[in-house]
Motif scaffolding. Structure first.
Motif, PDB file in Angstrom:
ATOM      1  N   ALA A 152       0.785  -1.124   0.031  1.00 49.78           N
ATOM      2  CA  ALA A 152       0.022  -0.010  -0.082  1.00 49.78           C
ATOM      3  C   ALA A 152       0.800   1.184  -0.116  1.00 49.78           C
ATOM      4  O   ALA A 152       0.399   2.244   0.153  1.00 49.78           O
ATOM      5  CB  ALA A 152      -1.004  -0.309   1.113  1.00 49.78           C
ATOM      6  N   GLY A 153       2.226   1.107   0.086  1.00 45.07           N
ATOM      7  CA  GLY A 153       3.030   2.302  -0.141  1.00 45.07           C
ATOM      8  C   GLY A 153       3.713   2.571   1.179  1.00 45.07           C
ATOM      9  O   GLY A 153       4.434   3.380   1.279  1.00 45.07           O
ATOM     10  N   GLY A 154       3.715   1.674   2.118  1.00 45.14           N
ATOM     11  CA  GLY A 154       4.611   1.640   3.576  1.00 45.14           C
ATOM     12  C   GLY A 154       5.929   1.231   3.280  1.00 45.14           C
ATOM     13  O   GLY A 154       6.509   0.584   2.300  1.00 45.14           O
ATOM     14  N   ASP A 155       6.642   1.305   4.463  1.00 40.27           N
ATOM     15  CA  ASP A 155       8.102   0.834   4.337  1.00 40.27           C
ATOM     16  C   ASP A 155       8.053  -0.726   4.556  1.00 40.27           C
ATOM     17  O   ASP A 155       7.131  -1.367   4.920  1.00 40.27           O
ATOM     18  CB  ASP A 155       8.677   1.179   5.950  1.00 40.27           C
ATOM     19  CG  ASP A 155       8.712   2.870   5.736  1.00 40.27           C
ATOM     20  OD1 ASP A 155       8.662   3.227   4.866  1.00 40.27           O
ATOM     21  OD2 ASP A 155       9.018   3.320   7.174  1.00 40.27           O
ATOM     22  N   ALA A 156       9.412  -1.087   4.115  1.00 44.53           N
ATOM     23  CA  ALA A 156       9.601  -2.372   3.927  1.00 44.53           C
ATOM     24  C   ALA A 156       9.451  -3.251   5.316  1.00 44.53           C
ATOM     25  O   ALA A 156       8.756  -4.537   5.337  1.00 44.53           O
ATOM     26  CB  ALA A 156      10.837  -2.981   3.145  1.00 44.53           C
ATOM     27  N   PHE A 157       9.710  -2.620   6.447  1.00 45.05           N
ATOM     28  CA  PHE A 157       9.753  -3.339   7.523  1.00 45.05           C
ATOM     29  C   PHE A 157       9.296  -2.288   8.757  1.00 45.05           C
ATOM     30  O   PHE A 157       9.537  -1.485   8.894  1.00 45.05           O
ATOM     31  CB  PHE A 157      11.079  -3.752   8.070  1.00 45.05           C
ATOM     32  CG  PHE A 157      11.269  -4.552   9.235  1.00 45.05           C
ATOM     33  CD1 PHE A 157      10.851  -5.773   9.458  1.00 45.05           C
ATOM     34  CD2 PHE A 157      11.819  -3.863  10.347  1.00 45.05           C
ATOM     35  CE1 PHE A 157      11.024  -6.099  10.793  1.00 45.05           C
ATOM     36  CE2 PHE A 157      11.897  -4.307  11.820  1.00 45.05           C
ATOM     37  CZ  PHE A 157      11.311  -5.877  11.815  1.00 45.05           C
ATOM     38  N   HIS A 158       8.263  -2.988   9.601  1.00 48.98           N
ATOM     39  CA  HIS A 158       8.051  -2.497  10.918  1.00 48.98           C
ATOM     40  C   HIS A 158       7.939  -3.606  11.791  1.00 48.98           C
ATOM     41  O   HIS A 158       6.983  -4.489  11.433  1.00 48.98           O
ATOM     42  CB  HIS A 158       6.535  -1.765  10.534  1.00 48.98           C
ATOM     43  CG  HIS A 158       6.006  -1.252  11.666  1.00 48.98           C
ATOM     44  ND1 HIS A 158       4.726  -1.463  12.303  1.00 48.98           N
ATOM     45  CD2 HIS A 158       6.521  -0.247  12.803  1.00 48.98           C
ATOM     46  CE1 HIS A 158       4.485  -0.728  13.423  1.00 48.98           C
ATOM     47  NE2 HIS A 158       5.630  -0.299  13.612  1.00 48.98           N
ATOM     48  N   SER A 159       8.625  -3.264  12.818  1.00 50.30           N
ATOM     49  CA  SER A 159       8.691  -4.619  13.838  1.00 50.30           C
ATOM     50  C   SER A 159       7.444  -4.836  14.405  1.00 50.30           C
ATOM     51  O   SER A 159       7.046  -5.905  14.976  1.00 50.30           O
ATOM     52  CB  SER A 159       9.651  -4.267  14.847  1.00 50.30           C
ATOM     53  OG  SER A 159       9.579  -3.297  15.513  1.00 50.30           O
ATOM     54  N   GLY A 160       6.437  -3.841  14.341  1.00 52.72           N
ATOM     55  CA  GLY A 160       5.004  -3.962  15.154  1.00 52.72           C
ATOM     56  C   GLY A 160       3.953  -4.761  14.084  1.00 52.72           C
ATOM     57  O   GLY A 160       3.013  -4.755  14.384  1.00 52.72           O
ATOM     58  N   GLY A 161       4.336  -5.030  12.829  1.00 49.44           N
ATOM     59  CA  GLY A 161       3.602  -5.552  11.752  1.00 49.44           C
ATOM     60  C   GLY A 161       2.825  -4.478  11.137  1.00 49.44           C
ATOM     61  O   GLY A 161       3.232  -3.203  11.360  1.00 49.44           O
ATOM     62  N   ARG A 162       2.316  -4.823  10.194  1.00 48.29           N
ATOM     63  CA  ARG A 162       1.285  -3.989   9.505  1.00 48.29           C
ATOM     64  C   ARG A 162       0.118  -3.499  10.182  1.00 48.29           C
ATOM     65  O   ARG A 162      -0.910  -4.160  10.051  1.00 48.29           O
ATOM     66  CB  ARG A 162       0.997  -4.611   8.186  1.00 48.29           C
ATOM     67  CG  ARG A 162       2.399  -4.948   7.287  1.00 48.29           C
ATOM     68  CD  ARG A 162       3.059  -3.636   6.769  1.00 48.29           C
ATOM     69  NE  ARG A 162       4.490  -4.235   6.809  1.00 48.29           N
ATOM     70  CZ  ARG A 162       5.418  -3.045   7.225  1.00 48.29           C
ATOM     71  NH1 ARG A 162       5.119  -1.899   7.586  1.00 48.29           N
ATOM     72  NH2 ARG A 162       6.577  -3.222   7.072  1.00 48.29           N
TER      73      ARG A 162
END
Length: 150
Positions: free
Chosen positions: A112-122
């Motif tokens: 959807a255009g977000g960062d490749a990684f977020h440790s808290g999930g999507r």
């Protein structure tokens, strides 16, 4: 002639001050009441498959460092809410386009255009997520209806 002169002076001032001033001017419209009533609860909300943002971001060592909740409380004190507002506002103020602020991009799904990684999930599967939209509205200067009438 006065209209042309006014335009020229305004354009020259904008060029002389640089884009940083424009960002500050836009960010200066961030509304605390809208944040407190509509955005802040998103950081406390439990979503299926995810911990509330506050669980990882309370006293975190990253850009979104939220205040710890007072012992036994389900929301922040007024002072803590103001500190959280300042923190989140700074995240929006770092970019020219508020919709590209990390507060909106980082927890958004990559497809959807977000960062490749977020440790808290999507936290947000798409920009159609109601909570993503609320944060986006605030980042773009939305106010509560009662605040608009003042």
């Amino acid at each position: 002639m006065p209209v042309r002169l006014t335009f020229a002076v305004a354009a020259a001032a904008t060029i002389a001050l640089g884009s940083g001033t424009l960002v500050s001017d836009a960010a200066g419209t961030l509304n605390y009441e809208f944040y407190k009533v509509k955005v802040q609860p998103i950081f406390l909300a439990k979503r299926p498959g995810h911990a509330p943002c506050v669980m990882c971001h309370a006293d975190a060592n990253n850009m979104l460092r939220l205040e710890k909740l007072p012992e036994g409380q389900t929301t922040w004190t007024e002072e803590q809410s103001r500190k959280n507002f300042d923190t989140v506002s700074k995240i929006v103020q770092t970019v020219d386009d508020p919709l590209t602020a990390k507060i909106l991009v980082h927890p958004l799904a990559p497809e959807a255009g977000g960062d490749a990684f977020h440790s808290g999930g999507r936290q947000f599967a798409s920009k159609h997520d109601p909570n993503w939209k609320i944060i986006a509205e605030w980042a773009q200067g939305a106010m509560l209806a009662t605040a608009k009438k003042k």
